[in-house]
Design a protein around this motif. Structure first.
Motif, PDB file in Angstrom:
ATOM      1  N   ARG A  18     -11.074  50.176  80.127  1.00  0.00           N
ATOM      2  CA  ARG A  18     -10.958  51.426  79.367  1.00  0.00           C
ATOM      3  C   ARG A  18     -10.921  52.608  80.317  1.00  0.00           C
ATOM      4  NH1 ARG A  18     -15.402  51.472  74.796  1.00  0.00           N
ATOM      5  NH2 ARG A  18     -15.604  53.455  75.829  1.00  0.00           N
ATOM      6  N   GLN A  19      -9.998  53.490  80.076  1.00  0.00           N
ATOM      7  CA  GLN A  19      -9.917  54.719  80.848  1.00  0.00           C
ATOM      8  C   GLN A  19     -10.913  55.721  80.286  1.00  0.00           C
ATOM      9  OE1 GLN A  19      -7.990  55.162  83.630  1.00  0.00           O
ATOM     10  NE2 GLN A  19      -7.678  52.973  83.348  1.00  0.00           N
ATOM     11  N   PRO A  20     -11.541  56.518  81.144  1.00  0.00           N
ATOM     12  CA  PRO A  20     -12.489  57.506  80.625  1.00  0.00           C
ATOM     13  C   PRO A  20     -11.791  58.544  79.760  1.00  0.00           C
ATOM     14  CG  PRO A  20     -12.179  57.781  82.988  1.00  0.00           C
ATOM     15  CD  PRO A  20     -11.418  56.566  82.579  1.00  0.00           C
ATOM     16  N   GLU A  21     -12.485  58.991  78.733  1.00  0.00           N
ATOM     17  CA  GLU A  21     -11.944  60.024  77.855  1.00  0.00           C
ATOM     18  C   GLU A  21     -12.255  61.416  78.380  1.00  0.00           C
ATOM     19  OE1 GLU A  21     -12.278  59.499  73.636  1.00  0.00           O
ATOM     20  OE2 GLU A  21     -13.004  57.456  73.972  1.00  0.00           O
ATOM     21  N   PHE A  22     -13.293  61.506  79.208  1.00  0.00           N
ATOM     22  CA  PHE A  22     -13.710  62.793  79.749  1.00  0.00           C
ATOM     23  C   PHE A  22     -14.099  62.646  81.206  1.00  0.00           C
ATOM     24  CE2 PHE A  22     -14.745  62.901  75.248  1.00  0.00           C
ATOM     25  CZ  PHE A  22     -14.162  64.092  74.856  1.00  0.00           C
ATOM     26  N   VAL A  23     -13.967  63.731  81.954  1.00  0.00           N
ATOM     27  CA  VAL A  23     -14.573  63.824  83.273  1.00  0.00           C
ATOM     28  C   VAL A  23     -15.813  64.696  83.120  1.00  0.00           C
ATOM     29  CG1 VAL A  23     -12.436  63.502  84.587  1.00  0.00           C
ATOM     30  CG2 VAL A  23     -13.143  65.805  83.958  1.00  0.00           C
ATOM     31  N   VAL A  24     -16.831  64.427  83.915  1.00  0.00           N
ATOM     32  CA  VAL A  24     -18.048  65.230  83.904  1.00  0.00           C
ATOM     33  C   VAL A  24     -17.977  66.149  85.113  1.00  0.00           C
ATOM     34  CG1 VAL A  24     -20.567  65.192  83.948  1.00  0.00           C
ATOM     35  CG2 VAL A  24     -19.326  63.322  82.862  1.00  0.00           C
ATOM     36  N   ARG A  25     -18.069  67.456  84.858  1.00  0.00           N
ATOM     37  CA  ARG A  25     -17.947  68.447  85.926  1.00  0.00           C
ATOM     38  C   ARG A  25     -19.223  69.272  86.011  1.00  0.00           C
ATOM     39  NH1 ARG A  25     -13.588  68.506  88.938  1.00  0.00           N
ATOM     40  NH2 ARG A  25     -13.367  70.738  88.960  1.00  0.00           N
ATOM     41  N   ALA A  26     -19.527  69.765  87.233  1.00  0.00           N
ATOM     42  CA  ALA A  26     -20.709  70.601  87.455  1.00  0.00           C
ATOM     43  C   ALA A  26     -20.374  71.699  88.452  1.00  0.00           C
ATOM     44  CB  ALA A  26     -21.869  69.760  87.984  1.00  0.00           C
ATOM     45  N   ILE A  38     -18.271  64.888  88.836  1.00  0.00           N
ATOM     46  CA  ILE A  38     -19.420  64.090  89.267  1.00  0.00           C
ATOM     47  C   ILE A  38     -19.559  62.789  88.473  1.00  0.00           C
ATOM     48  CG2 ILE A  38     -20.657  66.110  90.112  1.00  0.00           C
ATOM     49  CD1 ILE A  38     -22.448  65.828  87.586  1.00  0.00           C
ATOM     50  N   GLY A  39     -18.669  62.573  87.495  1.00  0.00           N
ATOM     51  CA  GLY A  39     -18.744  61.342  86.717  1.00  0.00           C
ATOM     52  C   GLY A  39     -17.705  61.305  85.618  1.00  0.00           C
ATOM     53  N   TYR A  40     -17.871  60.339  84.717  1.00  0.00           N
ATOM     54  CA  TYR A  40     -16.909  60.099  83.646  1.00  0.00           C
ATOM     55  C   TYR A  40     -17.642  59.743  82.360  1.00  0.00           C
ATOM     56  CZ  TYR A  40     -13.905  59.975  87.651  1.00  0.00           C
ATOM     57  OH  TYR A  40     -13.256  60.339  88.799  1.00  0.00           O
ATOM     58  N   ALA A  41     -16.960  59.924  81.226  1.00  0.00           N
ATOM     59  CA  ALA A  41     -17.573  59.622  79.933  1.00  0.00           C
ATOM     60  C   ALA A  41     -16.582  58.900  79.035  1.00  0.00           C
ATOM     61  CB  ALA A  41     -18.047  60.912  79.263  1.00  0.00           C
ATOM     62  N   TRP A  42     -17.111  57.971  78.253  1.00  0.00           N
ATOM     63  CA  TRP A  42     -16.332  57.189  77.292  1.00  0.00           C
ATOM     64  C   TRP A  42     -16.993  57.278  75.936  1.00  0.00           C
ATOM     65  CZ3 TRP A  42     -17.660  55.839  82.142  1.00  0.00           C
ATOM     66  CH2 TRP A  42     -16.652  55.423  83.008  1.00  0.00           C
ATOM     67  N   ARG A  43     -16.194  57.276  74.886  1.00  0.00           N
ATOM     68  CA  ARG A  43     -16.725  57.188  73.530  1.00  0.00           C
ATOM     69  C   ARG A  43     -17.316  55.784  73.361  1.00  0.00           C
ATOM     70  NH1 ARG A  43     -15.310  61.215  70.412  1.00  0.00           N
ATOM     71  NH2 ARG A  43     -13.381  61.696  71.472  1.00  0.00           N
ATOM     72  N   ARG A  44     -18.499  55.692  72.776  1.00  0.00           N
ATOM     73  CA  ARG A  44     -19.143  54.388  72.589  1.00  0.00           C
ATOM     74  C   ARG A  44     -18.345  53.535  71.608  1.00  0.00           C
ATOM     75  NH1 ARG A  44     -24.898  53.539  73.164  1.00  0.00           N
ATOM     76  NH2 ARG A  44     -24.532  52.407  71.264  1.00  0.00           N
ATOM     77  N   GLU A  45     -18.355  52.242  71.828  1.00  0.00           N
ATOM     78  CA  GLU A  45     -17.614  51.329  70.962  1.00  0.00           C
ATOM     79  C   GLU A  45     -18.113  51.375  69.529  1.00  0.00           C
ATOM     80  OE1 GLU A  45     -17.593  47.462  72.714  1.00  0.00           O
ATOM     81  OE2 GLU A  45     -16.416  48.125  74.436  1.00  0.00           O
ATOM     82  N   SER A  46     -19.400  51.707  69.339  1.00  0.00           N
ATOM     83  CA  SER A  46     -19.952  51.788  67.988  1.00  0.00           C
ATOM     84  C   SER A  46     -19.473  53.037  67.260  1.00  0.00           C
ATOM     85  CB  SER A  46     -21.485  51.790  68.044  1.00  0.00           C
ATOM     86  OG  SER A  46     -21.948  52.981  68.664  1.00  0.00           O
ATOM     87  N   GLY A  47     -18.853  53.962  68.008  1.00  0.00           N
ATOM     88  CA  GLY A  47     -18.324  55.166  67.393  1.00  0.00           C
ATOM     89  C   GLY A  47     -19.265  56.348  67.433  1.00  0.00           C
ATOM     90  N   GLU A  48     -20.529  56.120  67.773  1.00  0.00           N
ATOM     91  CA  GLU A  48     -21.503  57.208  67.835  1.00  0.00           C
ATOM     92  C   GLU A  48     -21.827  57.533  69.273  1.00  0.00           C
ATOM     93  OE1 GLU A  48     -25.141  57.347  65.603  1.00  0.00           O
ATOM     94  OE2 GLU A  48     -24.217  56.097  64.081  1.00  0.00           O
ATOM     95  N   GLY A  49     -21.617  58.775  69.677  1.00  0.00           N
ATOM     96  CA  GLY A  49     -22.022  59.223  70.994  1.00  0.00           C
ATOM     97  C   GLY A  49     -21.079  58.823  72.109  1.00  0.00           C
ATOM     98  N   PHE A  50     -21.571  58.992  73.331  1.00  0.00           N
ATOM     99  CA  PHE A  50     -20.779  58.739  74.526  1.00  0.00           C
ATOM    100  C   PHE A  50     -21.611  57.967  75.536  1.00  0.00           C
ATOM    101  CE2 PHE A  50     -19.077  62.501  72.587  1.00  0.00           C
ATOM    102  CZ  PHE A  50     -17.721  62.301  72.658  1.00  0.00           C
ATOM    103  N   SER A  51     -20.932  57.207  76.363  1.00  0.00           N
ATOM    104  CA  SER A  51     -21.550  56.594  77.534  1.00  0.00           C
ATOM    105  C   SER A  51     -21.093  57.419  78.723  1.00  0.00           C
ATOM    106  CB  SER A  51     -21.085  55.143  77.704  1.00  0.00           C
ATOM    107  OG  SER A  51     -21.575  54.367  76.649  1.00  0.00           O
TER     108      SER A  51
END
Length: 84
Positions: A18-26, A38-51
């Motif tokens: 899975r490709q990240p849906e977001f980049v994490v910037r600071a 500084i990192g990456y974020a993905w939508r959780r497979e359960s549909g709630e929240g992000f990893s």
């Protein structure tokens, strides 16, 4: 086996990465363009929240505790503050 190892194993079994849906910037400096990925974020497979996977943590006088989740940027975004 850790959670990260299990997740990686599940992705390999499915044959997809899975490709990240977001980049994490600071903020990393005083300038308008002083932001770093500084990192990456993905939508959780359960549909709630992000990893979120952080590769580093910002420290120093310029980081005020704020992290931004932004869509992965392209070369066209190089002039956008917080993205380039």
């Amino acid at each position: 086996m850790s959670v990260t190892e299990r997740s990686s194993l599940r992705q390999r079994e499915r044959g997809e990465a899975r490709q990240p849906e977001f980049v994490v910037r600071a903020k990393t400096g005083p300038g308008r363009k002083d932001w770093a990925t500084i990192g990456y974020a993905w939508r959780r497979e359960s549909g709630e929240g992000f990893s979120i996977k952080l590769n580093t943590m910002p420290i120093g006088n310029y980081w005020n505790g704020v992290l931004k989740l932004l869509p992965p940027y392209t070369d066209d975004d190089a002039g956008d503050p917080g993205r380039g």
